[in-house]
Design a protein around this motif. Structure first.
Motif, PDB file in Angstrom:
ATOM      1  N   ASP A  75       1.352  -4.812 -11.301  1.00  0.00           N
ATOM      2  CA  ASP A  75       1.969  -5.887 -10.531  1.00  0.00           C
ATOM      3  C   ASP A  75       1.761  -5.687  -9.037  1.00  0.00           C
ATOM      4  OD1 ASP A  75       2.841  -7.102 -12.837  1.00  0.00           O
ATOM      5  OD2 ASP A  75       4.819  -6.146 -12.804  1.00  0.00           O
ATOM      6  N   LEU A  76       1.916  -4.451  -8.565  1.00  0.00           N
ATOM      7  CA  LEU A  76       1.702  -4.169  -7.152  1.00  0.00           C
ATOM      8  C   LEU A  76       0.243  -4.382  -6.758  1.00  0.00           C
ATOM      9  CD1 LEU A  76       3.893  -0.953  -6.597  1.00  0.00           C
ATOM     10  CD2 LEU A  76       4.431  -3.311  -5.991  1.00  0.00           C
ATOM     11  N   LEU A  77      -0.676  -3.974  -7.636  1.00  0.00           N
ATOM     12  CA  LEU A  77      -2.101  -4.158  -7.350  1.00  0.00           C
ATOM     13  C   LEU A  77      -2.458  -5.640  -7.267  1.00  0.00           C
ATOM     14  CD1 LEU A  77      -3.642  -1.382  -9.643  1.00  0.00           C
ATOM     15  CD2 LEU A  77      -3.627  -1.411  -7.152  1.00  0.00           C
ATOM     16  N   ARG A  82      -8.248  -3.131  -8.566  1.00  0.00           N
ATOM     17  CA  ARG A  82      -7.453  -3.862  -9.549  1.00  0.00           C
ATOM     18  C   ARG A  82      -8.111  -3.835 -10.920  1.00  0.00           C
ATOM     19  NH1 ARG A  82      -6.172 -10.277  -9.266  1.00  0.00           N
ATOM     20  NH2 ARG A  82      -8.437 -10.271  -9.217  1.00  0.00           N
ATOM     21  N   ALA A  83      -9.444  -3.872 -10.941  1.00  0.00           N
ATOM     22  CA  ALA A  83     -10.177  -3.854 -12.209  1.00  0.00           C
ATOM     23  C   ALA A  83     -10.319  -2.455 -12.781  1.00  0.00           C
ATOM     24  CB  ALA A  83     -11.563  -4.468 -12.012  1.00  0.00           C
ATOM     25  N   GLY A  84      -9.825  -1.440 -12.070  1.00  0.00           N
ATOM     26  CA  GLY A  84      -9.930  -0.074 -12.567  1.00  0.00           C
ATOM     27  C   GLY A  84     -11.253   0.584 -12.292  1.00  0.00           C
ATOM     28  N   GLN A  85     -12.100  -0.031 -11.453  1.00  0.00           N
ATOM     29  CA  GLN A  85     -13.416   0.529 -11.166  1.00  0.00           C
ATOM     30  C   GLN A  85     -13.362   1.582 -10.064  1.00  0.00           C
ATOM     31  OE1 GLN A  85     -15.563  -2.992 -10.168  1.00  0.00           O
ATOM     32  NE2 GLN A  85     -15.565  -3.819 -12.258  1.00  0.00           N
ATOM     33  N   VAL A  86     -12.323   1.545  -9.234  1.00  0.00           N
ATOM     34  CA  VAL A  86     -12.146   2.515  -8.159  1.00  0.00           C
ATOM     35  C   VAL A  86     -10.702   2.993  -8.197  1.00  0.00           C
ATOM     36  CG1 VAL A  86     -12.177   2.884  -5.655  1.00  0.00           C
ATOM     37  CG2 VAL A  86     -13.921   1.448  -6.721  1.00  0.00           C
ATOM     38  N   ALA A  87     -10.518   4.316  -8.093  1.00  0.00           N
ATOM     39  CA  ALA A  87      -9.170   4.883  -8.119  1.00  0.00           C
ATOM     40  C   ALA A  87      -8.547   4.809  -6.731  1.00  0.00           C
ATOM     41  CB  ALA A  87      -9.219   6.331  -8.604  1.00  0.00           C
ATOM     42  N   LEU A  88      -7.261   4.473  -6.692  1.00  0.00           N
ATOM     43  CA  LEU A  88      -6.536   4.381  -5.426  1.00  0.00           C
ATOM     44  C   LEU A  88      -6.018   5.767  -5.061  1.00  0.00           C
ATOM     45  CD1 LEU A  88      -5.562   2.468  -3.199  1.00  0.00           C
ATOM     46  CD2 LEU A  88      -3.447   2.150  -4.496  1.00  0.00           C
ATOM     47  N   LEU A 111       0.826  -1.210   0.000  1.00  0.00           N
ATOM     48  CA  LEU A 111       0.000   0.000   0.000  1.00  0.00           C
ATOM     49  C   LEU A 111       0.857   1.256   0.000  1.00  0.00           C
ATOM     50  CD1 LEU A 111      -2.854  -1.005   2.473  1.00  0.00           C
ATOM     51  CD2 LEU A 111      -3.126  -0.405   0.061  1.00  0.00           C
ATOM     52  N   LEU A 112       1.931   1.245   0.778  1.00  0.00           N
ATOM     53  CA  LEU A 112       2.814   2.412   0.831  1.00  0.00           C
ATOM     54  C   LEU A 112       3.565   2.591  -0.487  1.00  0.00           C
ATOM     55  CD1 LEU A 112       4.201   1.936   4.442  1.00  0.00           C
ATOM     56  CD2 LEU A 112       2.490   3.588   3.687  1.00  0.00           C
ATOM     57  N   GLU A 113       3.952   1.488  -1.117  1.00  0.00           N
ATOM     58  CA  GLU A 113       4.621   1.586  -2.420  1.00  0.00           C
ATOM     59  C   GLU A 113       3.656   2.089  -3.489  1.00  0.00           C
ATOM     60  OE1 GLU A 113       6.688  -1.974  -3.545  1.00  0.00           O
ATOM     61  OE2 GLU A 113       7.359  -2.354  -1.499  1.00  0.00           O
ATOM     62  N   LEU A 114       2.386   1.699  -3.398  1.00  0.00           N
ATOM     63  CA  LEU A 114       1.397   2.111  -4.396  1.00  0.00           C
ATOM     64  C   LEU A 114       1.073   3.595  -4.316  1.00  0.00           C
ATOM     65  CD1 LEU A 114      -1.006  -0.955  -4.386  1.00  0.00           C
ATOM     66  CD2 LEU A 114       0.071   0.046  -6.409  1.00  0.00           C
ATOM     67  N   GLU A 123      13.951  -5.439   6.196  1.00  0.00           N
ATOM     68  CA  GLU A 123      12.612  -5.809   6.660  1.00  0.00           C
ATOM     69  C   GLU A 123      12.196  -4.943   7.841  1.00  0.00           C
ATOM     70  OE1 GLU A 123      12.584  -9.954   7.502  1.00  0.00           O
ATOM     71  OE2 GLU A 123      13.211 -10.553   5.485  1.00  0.00           O
ATOM     72  N   THR A 124      13.157  -4.623   8.715  1.00  0.00           N
ATOM     73  CA  THR A 124      12.858  -3.737   9.843  1.00  0.00           C
ATOM     74  C   THR A 124      12.708  -2.300   9.374  1.00  0.00           C
ATOM     75  OG1 THR A 124      14.040  -5.182  11.382  1.00  0.00           O
ATOM     76  CG2 THR A 124      13.711  -2.908  12.064  1.00  0.00           C
ATOM     77  N   PHE A 125      13.592  -1.863   8.477  1.00  0.00           N
ATOM     78  CA  PHE A 125      13.503  -0.497   7.968  1.00  0.00           C
ATOM     79  C   PHE A 125      12.161  -0.234   7.291  1.00  0.00           C
ATOM     80  CE2 PHE A 125      18.341   0.415   7.406  1.00  0.00           C
ATOM     81  CZ  PHE A 125      18.452   0.492   8.791  1.00  0.00           C
ATOM     82  N   SER A 126      11.658  -1.232   6.550  1.00  0.00           N
ATOM     83  CA  SER A 126      10.420  -1.030   5.791  1.00  0.00           C
ATOM     84  C   SER A 126       9.227  -0.754   6.702  1.00  0.00           C
ATOM     85  CB  SER A 126      10.133  -2.257   4.923  1.00  0.00           C
ATOM     86  OG  SER A 126      11.152  -2.443   3.961  1.00  0.00           O
ATOM     87  N   ARG A 127       9.280  -1.256   7.940  1.00  0.00           N
ATOM     88  CA  ARG A 127       8.166  -1.009   8.858  1.00  0.00           C
ATOM     89  C   ARG A 127       8.019   0.472   9.183  1.00  0.00           C
ATOM     90  NH1 ARG A 127       9.685  -5.706  13.294  1.00  0.00           N
ATOM     91  NH2 ARG A 127       9.686  -7.483  11.850  1.00  0.00           N
ATOM     92  N   PHE A 128       9.099   1.231   9.027  1.00  0.00           N
ATOM     93  CA  PHE A 128       9.054   2.635   9.397  1.00  0.00           C
ATOM     94  C   PHE A 128       8.399   3.504   8.319  1.00  0.00           C
ATOM     95  CE2 PHE A 128      12.733   1.031  11.879  1.00  0.00           C
ATOM     96  CZ  PHE A 128      12.175   1.223  13.127  1.00  0.00           C
ATOM     97  N   ARG A 129       8.125   2.946   7.157  1.00  0.00           N
ATOM     98  CA  ARG A 129       7.403   3.719   6.139  1.00  0.00           C
ATOM     99  C   ARG A 129       6.045   4.156   6.678  1.00  0.00           C
ATOM    100  NH1 ARG A 129       9.788   3.496   1.144  1.00  0.00           N
ATOM    101  NH2 ARG A 129      11.237   1.772   0.746  1.00  0.00           N
TER     102      ARG A 129
END
Length: 713
Positions: A44-46, A83-89, A33-36, A377-383
């Motif tokens: 691919d992320l979706l 994912r289907a493009g019906q709702v914008a993120l 979600l944070l990367e998106l 893996e620990t650093f990513s939690r701080f996003r």
């Protein structure tokens, strides 16, 4: 033991495996979600995001965790629309999904320790469900039309009737699967109609093998889910069944299909099936639970899109710790055997023990590698922490992660997470300014917070840096005067002023908030880091930013050491910190009262300290001494020792209470002959040797310089 007791036993054994894997999926979901937020249209992320939610829902369904299944179903539905493009993120939708992810984490945690849910928790979950449903009801028309044209078999509106025929193999039960659990999972996706069991495949009662599966079903699934989701429901039994999913009959705009005639004795009930948004009642299936415990990592690899050649096994951490403890004892015993073999002077015995020692070292390296994990893996939690805290403080902050692939012991990672959390939040609160303040000071509106890690001299160096306001030394000094930490009017050096930040109860915050101001934190941070045989330092440039450096050992168990002797005492330096050795032919006399001096090494002044003087060792100095050159925090210094005893595999033992106050020591080790050797904390020892003496100590002109391995550079 009854069958129900066996079922419950299997569930109890497999549930921890599900809990562990589900938490991994939820952590992955949060990171996606944070990367998106930076790439909201990344397909691919979706897809990976949808698979994470789908995996959690499917695994929870096997264990009958209806609360998890029901809530995650709403999340999955919204993600399918995205994912289907019906709702914008949008950023607002990302915030909602992150809050839902937190709710899923709580529901899974409650599954291991079930308690009655209070009214507030139920109301909170109900509010999230309402927001999820509202988000699904607000599609993006243009993108929905585009998605509908791209996927004609998956109508954008209404459900489709999917005819499904499945025949389970005879070994389905033996392989740990329950066909009824799969059907109940499908009921959570929609409505099952026209369900018929293949009664002809069931043998007569006198020939029936209760351990063999004879089940086969034909049914129609009325759902809005695509073919891939239906197919994924059978992923656990793909090798034990034949599956045929026919073409959909079209959107459901009329009454349900009438059930075909069937034999009641063999047909599974089709009545009372819950609607799409209502979680089904899932029977507790021991076989399915056993499968969930047996192949968690295979499912994870499949969901992540990896190849089938990757194989994993999950091992409890305490079992691995027990193996490493036994390995430490094996290293000590091997050293003792090698010592005895050398004393016998029997060549064959010495050679055999050397081979055993080499094998023990290889086993040691391989076993310790099992506990090494990337710190990323620990650093990513701080996003998530940076995102939420910056929003709460009204700041715009970009988090950069450097060196996330750097590995260190998992036990160190687990124990450093809380200190890092405090330092990151402290940097966001105290260090970085608001966008308005930054623009007024000629800086970009967006602040930068950098988390980095790298290996340095046998340890790991972690940096937390920001481009904020820095530490205001005058304010720190005034607060120290107020608290009596420094005598009023006394002005210490800049380095000493910065160290005041770690004083117990020290804080420069003007008011108490939920982030800071209570004077609790930095002293605990330093204490926790030092408990890991680490060190922490602060550097700051007022108006330009601050940098905190943490140095930690790579492992807390076994290291390669360099053994030295001073009188009858033995000491060990971490081998990675040893640069070289200067061998003198006569004792060095020109030391100050504290045993410190300077030796000239290749035209450079090298500060040295005598272990005999530093620790008050009561033994006469020999005619011949050596200087071991060490490096820590980018600085080099020397230590005077009596004898060089060579490389030594060192099993780290904690210091007793009597020795914990010794500066420069980080642990102890047992040698092969039963003696105890103290292990040096090289960074702490460097501080003792940092102050130059009044008179220099010159090395003799014919000094021999060798490396710890005995090779002349």
């Amino acid at each position: 033991m009854t069958q129900n007791d066996r079922d419950n036993s299997f569930i109890a054994e497999a549930l921890p495996a599900f809990i562990s894997e589900a938490h991994e999926q939820i952590e992955r979901l949060e990171q996606l979600l944070l990367e998106l937020e930076d790439a909201p249209d990344d397909r691919d992320l979706l897809d990976a995001l949808f698979r994470c939610a789908h995996t959690v829902k499917g695994s929870a369904g096997i264990f009958g965790l209806d609360a998890v299944v029901g809530f995650t179903h709403h999340v999955e539905t919204l993600l399918d629309h995205v994912r289907a493009g019906q709702v914008a993120l949008t950023p607002a939708l990302s915030t909602l999904l992150l809050q839902c992810n937190d709710q899923m984490r709580r529901l899974i945690a409650d599954a291991q320790h079930p308690e009655d849910e209070d009214a507030d928790a139920q109301a909170h979950r109900g509010a999230l469900v309402a927001r999820l449903q509202a988000a699904c009801a607000q599609p993006a028309p243009a993108r929905a039309a585009q998605a509908a044209r791209a996927e004609p078999d998956s109508p954008a509106t209404g459900n489709a009737r999917w005819p499904v025929a499945v025949r389970f193999g005879g070994d389905t039960f033996r392989n740990g699967m329950d066909p009824l659990a799969i059907l109940n999972y499908l009921r959570g996706m929609g409505e099952i109609t026209a369900l018929r069991c293949d009664a002809a495949a069931v043998p007569a009662l006198d020939r029936l093998d209760p351990e063999q599966c004879h089940l086969g079903f034909d049914f129609v699934l009325d759902t809005a889910q695509p073919r891939e989701s239906i197919d994924a429901a059978f992923s656990f039994v793909r090798d034990d069944c034949t599956l045929d999913i026919g073409a959909p009959a079209g959107a459901c705009d009329g009454p349900s299909v009438t059930a075909a005639p069937r034999t009641a004795a063999h047909d599974a009930p089709a009545d009372g099936t819950p609607a799409q948004d209502t979680p089904a009642q899932h029977p507790q299936a021991p076989a399915a639970a056993s499968e969930a415990a047996r192949k968690p990592q295979q499912r994870k690899a499949a969901d992540a899109g990896h190849g089938d050649d990757q194989r994993f096994i999950r091992v409890q951490a305490d079992r691995l710790d027990a193996v490493i403890n036994l390995l430490g004892e094996l290293v000590i015993a091997s050293a003792g055997a090698s010592l005895l073999a050398r004393q016998t002077r029997q060549g064959a015995l010495v050679e055999a023990n050397d081979q055993i020692s080499q094998l023990v070292e290889e086993i040691r390296n391989g076993t310790l590698q099992l506990r090494m994990v990337p710190i990323g893996e620990t650093f990513s939690r701080f996003r998530r922490v940076v995102r939420d805290t910056a929003a709460e403080l009204g700041k715009d902050v970009q988090l950069e992660i450097v060196g996330g692939e750097t590995e260190l012991d998992k036990s160190v990672v687990e124990r450093i997470a809380d200190p890092l959390m405090h330092l990151v939040r402290n940097g966001l609160d105290h260090g970085l300014e608001t966008p308005e303040e930054r623009v007024a000071n000629g800086k970009p509106a967006q602040g930068r917070l950098v988390l980095s890690a790298c290996h340095e001299a046998g340890s790991i160096l972690i940096r937390i840096a920001d481009d904020g306001r820095g530490i205001r030394r005058q304010k720190v000094l005034e607060r120290a005067w107020e608290r009596g930490l420094v005598e009023r009017g006394t002005v210490p050096s800049d380095a000493e002023i910065l160290q005041l930040v770690f004083a117990p109860g020290f804080s420069t915050a003007e008011q108490v908030t939920n982030l800071s101001g209570r004077g609790v934190g930095m002293d605990v941070v330093r204490r926790n880091i030092e408990a890991l045989r680490g060190s922490v330092e602060i550097a700051s440039d007022e108006g330009r930013g601050s940098r905190i450096e943490i140095r930690l050992p790579l492992t807390l168990a076994i290291i390669d050491g360099f053994l030295v002797g001073v009188g009858s005492s033995k000491f060990i330096f971490p081998l990675d910190a040893v640069v070289e050795v200067i061998e003198n032919r006569q004792a060095v006399q020109a030391l100050d009262a504290r045993g410190r001096g300077i030796v000239e090494l290749r035209g450079q002044a090298l500060p040295v300290t005598s272990l005999r003087a530093l620790y008050g060792l009561d033994s006469p100095a020999p005619e011949r001494t050596s200087v071991v050159v060490l490096q820590a925090a980018g600085r080099r210094y020397g230590v005077l020792v009596d004898s060089l005893l060579g490389q030594h595999q060192t099993v780290i033992k904690p210091l007793g209470r009597m020795f914990r106050s010794l500066r420069g020591m980080s642990g102890s080790s047992i040698l092969g002959n039963g003696e105890v050797a103290l292990i040096f904390d090289v960074p702490a020892l460097s501080q003792l040797a940092a102050t130059p003496a009044l008179s220099p100590v010159h090395a003799p002109q014919r000094a021999t310089i060798t490396t710890p391995e005995g090779q002349t550079p």
